[in-house]
Design a protein around this motif. Structure first.
Motif, mmCIF file in Angstrom:
data_model
loop_
_atom_site.group_PDB
_atom_site.id
_atom_site.type_symbol
_atom_site.label_atom_id
_atom_site.label_comp_id
_atom_site.label_asym_id
_atom_site.label_seq_id
_atom_site.Cartn_x
_atom_site.Cartn_y
_atom_site.Cartn_z
ATOM 1 N N GLU A 3 6.660 12.410 6.115
ATOM 2 C CA GLU A 3 6.698 13.870 5.999
ATOM 3 C C GLU A 3 6.164 14.255 4.633
ATOM 4 O O GLU A 3 6.100 13.425 3.718
ATOM 5 C CB GLU A 3 8.118 14.406 6.214
ATOM 6 C CG GLU A 3 9.138 13.870 5.243
ATOM 7 C CD GLU A 3 10.552 14.316 5.577
ATOM 8 O OE1 GLU A 3 11.201 14.852 4.685
ATOM 9 O OE2 GLU A 3 10.987 14.126 6.724
ATOM 10 N N PRO A 4 5.781 15.522 4.435
ATOM 11 C CA PRO A 4 5.241 15.960 3.153
ATOM 12 C C PRO A 4 6.212 15.661 1.998
ATOM 13 O O PRO A 4 7.421 15.815 2.117
ATOM 14 C CB PRO A 4 5.066 17.474 3.337
ATOM 15 C CG PRO A 4 4.893 17.650 4.810
ATOM 16 C CD PRO A 4 5.768 16.594 5.442
ATOM 17 N N THR A 41 0.844 -1.199 0.000
ATOM 18 C CA THR A 41 0.000 0.000 0.000
ATOM 19 C C THR A 41 0.879 1.248 0.000
ATOM 20 O O THR A 41 2.014 1.230 0.458
ATOM 21 C CB THR A 41 -0.952 0.016 1.209
ATOM 22 O OG1 THR A 41 -0.184 -0.070 2.415
ATOM 23 C CG2 THR A 41 -1.927 -1.142 1.144
ATOM 24 N N GLU A 42 0.309 2.319 -0.537
ATOM 25 C CA GLU A 42 1.029 3.592 -0.634
ATOM 26 C C GLU A 42 0.344 4.629 0.249
ATOM 27 O O GLU A 42 -0.878 4.736 0.254
ATOM 28 C CB GLU A 42 1.076 4.058 -2.088
ATOM 29 C CG GLU A 42 1.845 3.115 -2.982
ATOM 30 C CD GLU A 42 1.920 3.565 -4.423
ATOM 31 O OE1 GLU A 42 1.158 4.470 -4.832
ATOM 32 O OE2 GLU A 42 2.750 2.997 -5.155
ATOM 33 N N HIS A 43 1.187 5.387 0.967
ATOM 34 C CA HIS A 43 0.695 6.408 1.881
ATOM 35 C C HIS A 43 1.409 7.719 1.561
ATOM 36 O O HIS A 43 2.562 7.911 1.951
ATOM 37 C CB HIS A 43 0.950 5.991 3.336
ATOM 38 C CG HIS A 43 0.299 4.692 3.682
ATOM 39 N ND1 HIS A 43 -0.988 4.624 4.137
ATOM 40 C CD2 HIS A 43 0.744 3.416 3.598
ATOM 41 C CE1 HIS A 43 -1.308 3.361 4.343
ATOM 42 N NE2 HIS A 43 -0.273 2.606 4.016
#
Length: 183
Positions: A27-28, A20-22
């Motif tokens: 951090e931004p 999965t990708e977050h």
């Protein structure tokens, strides 16, 4: 009876369904890839380990895994290949006087350590971790492992983030990855 080795196509399908990708974590601007869905699915994890071991050189005697996810993946990989497993730890986690190496990260520095009597000279050894990103930890682990005068057959990663060019920090080290992602 051993299970069959999955095809590259089957492994690619697992990446889509089990990584999965977050965005913006931790951090931004960072896209974090989480392997937890893969780890919690026993059948998928077994498939990945069978496939991964099939693309590695024969005769590996030791797998050196970097804390912490290199432990999680390196130990079953070593088991599958009939190799020993050596943990590379963060500073202060090993008794006695471990072999140590300090290295720079993007935002500071870190120390990796390995037990002093871990690897016999000449042993066919593979460095394993979950992710090759900028290559700092991988390069430090490779350098520390080489201090034991082993036959370093390569480094292998579950995921390589190609755009971060971590492999550039590992010149002359044969690399294998299960999944290469542009970034």
């Amino acid at each position: 009876m051993s299970e069959p080795v999955p095809s590259a196509e089957e492994i690619e399908e697992l990446r889509g369904s089990h990584i999965t990708e977050h965005p913006d974590f931790p951090e931004p601007g960072v896209l974090f890839r989480d392997i937890t869905p893969l780890l919690r699915d026993g059948a998928a994890l077994r498939s990945v380990i069978r496939y991964w071991s099939s693309i590695l050189p024969d005769g590996i005697e030791y797998v050196v895994g970097t804390e912490a996810r290199g432990f999680v993946l390196g130990a079953p990989l070593a088991y599958k290949m009939g190799a020993g497993f050596i943990p590379v730890r963060k500073a202060g986690k090993l008794p006695g006087t471990p072999a140590s190496l300090s290295y720079d990260l993007e935002y500071g520095s870190a120390v990796v350590q390995i037990p002093q009597d871990s690897l016999p000279a000449g042993a066919r050894t593979l460095v394993v971790d979950d992710l090759l990103a900028t290559g700092g930890t991988a390069a430090a682990t490779v350098e520390l492992t080489r201090r034991f005068d082993v036959d370093l057959v390569g480094a292998s990663f579950l995921i390589e983030l190609e755009g971060l060019r971590g492999r550039d920090r590992l010149p002359g080290v044969p690399l294998t990855t299960v999944w290469s992602i542009p970034n």
